[in-house]
Design a protein around this motif. Sequence first.
Motif, PDB file in Angstrom:
ATOM      1  N   TRP A   1      -1.518  21.912   8.282  1.00  0.00           N
ATOM      2  CA  TRP A   1      -1.160  20.357   8.029  1.00  0.00           C
ATOM      3  C   TRP A   1      -0.217  20.563   6.836  1.00  0.00           C
ATOM      4  O   TRP A   1      -0.308  21.480   6.157  1.00  0.00           O
ATOM      5  N   GLU A   2       0.522  19.361   6.699  1.00  0.00           N
ATOM      6  CA  GLU A   2       1.160  18.974   5.365  1.00  0.00           C
ATOM      7  C   GLU A   2       0.832  17.757   4.847  1.00  0.00           C
ATOM      8  O   GLU A   2       0.169  16.932   5.917  1.00  0.00           O
ATOM      9  N   TYR A   3       0.953  17.612   3.667  1.00  0.00           N
ATOM     10  CA  TYR A   3       0.378  16.474   2.882  1.00  0.00           C
ATOM     11  C   TYR A   3       1.276  15.720   2.110  1.00  0.00           C
ATOM     12  O   TYR A   3       2.435  16.175   1.637  1.00  0.00           O
ATOM     13  N   ARG A   4       1.234  14.429   1.849  1.00  0.00           N
ATOM     14  CA  ARG A   4       2.029  13.523   1.162  1.00  0.00           C
ATOM     15  C   ARG A   4       1.167  12.686   0.344  1.00  0.00           C
ATOM     16  O   ARG A   4       0.201  12.219   0.771  1.00  0.00           O
ATOM     17  N   HIS A   5       1.745  12.564  -1.103  1.00  0.00           N
ATOM     18  CA  HIS A   5       0.946  11.886  -2.215  1.00  0.00           C
ATOM     19  C   HIS A   5       1.727  10.745  -2.540  1.00  0.00           C
ATOM     20  O   HIS A   5       2.916  10.903  -3.290  1.00  0.00           O
ATOM     21  N   LEU A   6       1.689   9.402  -2.273  1.00  0.00           N
ATOM     22  CA  LEU A   6       2.425   8.303  -2.676  1.00  0.00           C
ATOM     23  C   LEU A   6       1.499   7.856  -4.082  1.00  0.00           C
ATOM     24  O   LEU A   6       0.221   7.305  -3.802  1.00  0.00           O
ATOM     25  N   VAL A   7       1.989   7.387  -5.077  1.00  0.00           N
ATOM     26  CA  VAL A   7       1.507   6.717  -6.048  1.00  0.00           C
ATOM     27  C   VAL A   7       2.204   5.095  -6.370  1.00  0.00           C
ATOM     28  O   VAL A   7       3.598   5.220  -6.423  1.00  0.00           O
ATOM     29  N   ARG A   8       1.384   4.218  -6.465  1.00  0.00           N
ATOM     30  CA  ARG A   8       1.857   2.833  -6.708  1.00  0.00           C
ATOM     31  C   ARG A   8       1.242   2.609  -8.119  1.00  0.00           C
ATOM     32  O   ARG A   8       0.122   2.169  -8.135  1.00  0.00           O
ATOM     33  N   ASP A   9       2.051   1.937  -9.185  1.00  0.00           N
ATOM     34  CA  ASP A   9       1.400   1.282 -10.140  1.00  0.00           C
ATOM     35  C   ASP A   9       1.448  -0.501  -9.696  1.00  0.00           C
ATOM     36  O   ASP A   9       2.415  -0.988  -9.616  1.00  0.00           O
ATOM     37  N   LEU A  10       0.140  -0.866  -9.593  1.00  0.00           N
ATOM     38  CA  LEU A  10       0.111  -2.068  -8.830  1.00  0.00           C
ATOM     39  C   LEU A  10       0.337  -3.271  -9.911  1.00  0.00           C
ATOM     40  O   LEU A  10       0.469  -4.353  -9.539  1.00  0.00           O
ATOM     41  N   ALA A  11       0.588  -2.695 -11.205  1.00  0.00           N
ATOM     42  CA  ALA A  11       0.566  -4.072 -12.328  1.00  0.00           C
ATOM     43  C   ALA A  11       2.252  -4.204 -12.227  1.00  0.00           C
ATOM     44  O   ALA A  11       2.580  -5.164 -12.565  1.00  0.00           O
ATOM     45  N   GLU A  12       3.020  -2.997 -11.777  1.00  0.00           N
ATOM     46  CA  GLU A  12       4.364  -3.285 -11.843  1.00  0.00           C
ATOM     47  C   GLU A  12       4.986  -3.424 -10.408  1.00  0.00           C
ATOM     48  O   GLU A  12       6.004  -3.895  -9.925  1.00  0.00           O
ATOM     49  N   GLU A  13       4.346  -3.024  -9.140  1.00  0.00           N
ATOM     50  CA  GLU A  13       4.983  -3.072  -7.992  1.00  0.00           C
ATOM     51  C   GLU A  13       3.782  -3.383  -6.861  1.00  0.00           C
ATOM     52  O   GLU A  13       2.753  -2.976  -7.061  1.00  0.00           O
ATOM     53  N   ALA A  14       4.090  -3.915  -5.620  1.00  0.00           N
ATOM     54  CA  ALA A  14       3.226  -4.019  -4.739  1.00  0.00           C
ATOM     55  C   ALA A  14       2.645  -2.986  -4.228  1.00  0.00           C
ATOM     56  O   ALA A  14       3.265  -1.838  -4.034  1.00  0.00           O
ATOM     57  N   THR A  15       1.283  -2.879  -3.600  1.00  0.00           N
ATOM     58  CA  THR A  15       1.056  -1.901  -2.727  1.00  0.00           C
ATOM     59  C   THR A  15       1.806  -1.598  -1.436  1.00  0.00           C
ATOM     60  O   THR A  15       2.832  -2.405  -1.105  1.00  0.00           O
ATOM     61  N   LEU A  16       1.555  -0.631  -0.723  1.00  0.00           N
ATOM     62  CA  LEU A  16       2.266  -0.410   0.490  1.00  0.00           C
ATOM     63  C   LEU A  16       1.952  -1.338   1.645  1.00  0.00           C
ATOM     64  O   LEU A  16       0.723  -1.799   1.763  1.00  0.00           O
ATOM     65  N   ASP A  17       2.948  -1.907   2.335  1.00  0.00           N
ATOM     66  CA  ASP A  17       2.868  -3.052   2.937  1.00  0.00           C
ATOM     67  C   ASP A  17       3.090  -2.448   4.635  1.00  0.00           C
ATOM     68  O   ASP A  17       3.250  -1.262   4.607  1.00  0.00           O
ATOM     69  N   GLU A  18       2.637  -3.134   5.533  1.00  0.00           N
ATOM     70  CA  GLU A  18       2.830  -3.070   6.776  1.00  0.00           C
ATOM     71  C   GLU A  18       3.870  -2.340   7.515  1.00  0.00           C
ATOM     72  O   GLU A  18       3.759  -1.241   8.086  1.00  0.00           O
ATOM     73  N   THR A  19       5.124  -2.741   6.832  1.00  0.00           N
ATOM     74  CA  THR A  19       6.254  -2.292   7.422  1.00  0.00           C
ATOM     75  C   THR A  19       6.512  -0.623   6.832  1.00  0.00           C
ATOM     76  O   THR A  19       6.760   0.119   7.507  1.00  0.00           O
ATOM     77  N   GLU A  20       6.186  -0.490   5.680  1.00  0.00           N
ATOM     78  CA  GLU A  20       6.177   0.768   5.104  1.00  0.00           C
ATOM     79  C   GLU A  20       5.101   1.715   5.877  1.00  0.00           C
ATOM     80  O   GLU A  20       5.599   2.919   6.039  1.00  0.00           O
ATOM     81  N   LEU A  21       3.848   1.364   5.825  1.00  0.00           N
ATOM     82  CA  LEU A  21       2.982   1.806   6.604  1.00  0.00           C
ATOM     83  C   LEU A  21       3.354   2.485   7.957  1.00  0.00           C
ATOM     84  O   LEU A  21       3.190   3.619   8.434  1.00  0.00           O
ATOM     85  N   ASN A  22       3.889   1.613   8.604  1.00  0.00           N
ATOM     86  CA  ASN A  22       4.343   2.002  10.251  1.00  0.00           C
ATOM     87  C   ASN A  22       5.621   2.719  10.255  1.00  0.00           C
ATOM     88  O   ASN A  22       5.769   3.838  11.041  1.00  0.00           O
TER      89      ASN A  22
END
Length: 61
Positions: free
Chosen positions: A12-33
């Motif tokens: 397996w390989e892994y990926r870690h994404l971080v979002r500061d919800l005070a400054e930007e939106a969470t991952l949306d459906e388009t990004e997840l797809n």
Amino acid sequence: MQPPIVYVEPRWEYRHLVRDLAEEATLDETELNALGAKGWELVAVLAHGSTAHFYFKRQKE
């Protein structure tokens, strides 16, 4: 005559994404797809204050 079955452990390989919800939106459906189309599977979401951590995995080829 049956050919032998050889079991290969997945790697397996892994990926870690971080979002500061005070400054930007969470991952949306388009990004997840888009990530899913590249083989990434969302396995966990952890919140820490206003920060969200998204953890993905996919099988190495």
